[in-house]
Design a protein around this motif. Sequence first.
Motif, PDB file in Angstrom:
ATOM      1  N   UNK A  74       7.709 -10.825 -11.898  1.00 41.36           N
ATOM      2  CA  UNK A  74       7.405  -9.448 -12.138  1.00 41.36           C
ATOM      3  C   UNK A  74       7.061  -8.590 -10.843  1.00 41.36           C
ATOM      4  N   UNK A  75       6.114  -9.789  -9.869  1.00 38.28           N
ATOM      5  CA  UNK A  75       5.695  -8.996  -8.536  1.00 38.28           C
ATOM      6  C   UNK A  75       6.822  -8.599  -7.607  1.00 38.28           C
ATOM      7  N   UNK A  76       7.895  -9.833  -7.830  1.00 38.29           N
ATOM      8  CA  UNK A  76       9.109  -9.477  -6.844  1.00 38.29           C
ATOM      9  C   UNK A  76       9.761  -8.370  -7.246  1.00 38.29           C
ATOM     10  N   UNK A  77       9.905  -8.321  -8.732  1.00 40.19           N
ATOM     11  CA  UNK A  77      10.782  -7.065  -9.333  1.00 40.19           C
ATOM     12  C   UNK A  77      10.237  -5.853  -8.903  1.00 40.19           C
ATOM     13  N   UNK A  78       8.879  -5.890  -8.990  1.00 37.39           N
ATOM     14  CA  UNK A  78       8.061  -4.562  -8.537  1.00 37.39           C
ATOM     15  C   UNK A  78       8.368  -4.305  -7.124  1.00 37.39           C
ATOM     16  N   UNK A  79       8.574  -5.279  -6.109  1.00 39.28           N
ATOM     17  CA  UNK A  79       8.927  -5.033  -4.624  1.00 39.28           C
ATOM     18  C   UNK A  79      10.228  -4.397  -4.662  1.00 39.28           C
ATOM     19  N   UNK A 106       0.843  -1.210  -0.169  1.00 38.25           N
ATOM     20  CA  UNK A 106       0.058  -0.207  -0.096  1.00 38.25           C
ATOM     21  C   UNK A 106       0.882   1.233   0.023  1.00 38.25           C
ATOM     22  N   UNK A 107       2.056   0.922   0.476  1.00 39.68           N
ATOM     23  CA  UNK A 107       3.086   2.354   0.310  1.00 39.68           C
ATOM     24  C   UNK A 107       3.778   2.364  -1.151  1.00 39.68           C
ATOM     25  N   UNK A 108       3.500   1.460  -1.855  1.00 38.62           N
ATOM     26  CA  UNK A 108       4.250   1.521  -3.447  1.00 38.62           C
ATOM     27  C   UNK A 108       3.207   2.281  -4.211  1.00 38.62           C
TER      28      UNK A 108
END
Length: 357
Positions: free
Chosen positions: A266-271, A212-214
């Motif tokens: 992709x989800x981990x890269x977004x993190x 939620x912070x990203x």
Amino acid sequence: MSVSGGIFDPESSGEELSRLQAKLENPEVWKNPEEAKNLTQQVSRLKERLEEWGSFSRRLTDVKELYQLVVEEESWEELPEILQEVRELVKDLRRREVEFLLSGPYDERNALFSIHAGAGGTEAQDWVDMLLRMYLKWMEKKGYKVEVLSRTPGEEAGTKLITLYVKGKYAYGLLKAEKGVHRLVRISPFDANKRRHTSFALVEILPEIPEEKIQINPEDIKMDAFRASGPGGQYVNKTSSAVRLTHIPTGIVVECQTERSQYQNRQMALKLLGAKLYEIQEQKRKDEEKNLKGEKVDMGWGYQIRSYVLHPYRMIKDLRTRVETGDTDRVLDGDLDEFIWAYLMQEKENNKNEAHG
């Protein structure tokens, strides 16, 4: 054993609580909901901490009085019970020590941990592997789970860049002590003339930021799917689902090439990207504060934190805390706590001075 003074300093915590409560009484604070929320949370944490320390202090007093009674009456059958309570108090004390030193907003969270080779080719890339081995041994001792997100191997040996996802409580809070440039001096195993070489590696630590912070505009991201390169094995197996994300406004590039689907990569890269963008914002804020105070801003490759000398003598020295040891093998085998705790205690003291300055 005493709960007063030392790094815990309940008196200072009480003063800090009074200061924050006074700020909350100012109507101007409530015009900024985010600031009011943060202050309220800090007040709540301090109240909880002081209540816990009050309970701990009472338990300590009780066990002291019970021991004195046992000695006076020579009722030694009570001694095992007292020793068990002392063990519980020591265990509780160590837990509270961690909580006291690691009270930042993201200290309890998982960490995104990278090591970058500096200039020097194979020498620096081998130094990355040495540091990687050291940190993996430390993480294993702490019981952390480690996942390799991406690795760029060196041309001849070693590693140019590796990024790990470290999972476990206080992973970020502890590892943030290692952020900066690490310098190695040794006789090079890659030099036929056995000359002394100096190598550098940059350790980067980022907290796993809550989703939620990203907030990243999808239009600002370019995604490339590719097949992972490298030797595989203990690092990463070849997969066609590896993902590279480029954040167009900043030019930041992140990769994830674990054994997962392209979506999961992709989800981990977004993190990882979100953590890097958050770090940029935080560093900008800190730099602005330092500029206002007239302090020097110096991070990145100019921020050397520790020196590892293996020749002509053996010494590891932290340049921030001045902690040093001649037992280099022990440290390179993952015994880092002395350095980490000294840094955390120094930071806590610095933050306390700034708050009262």
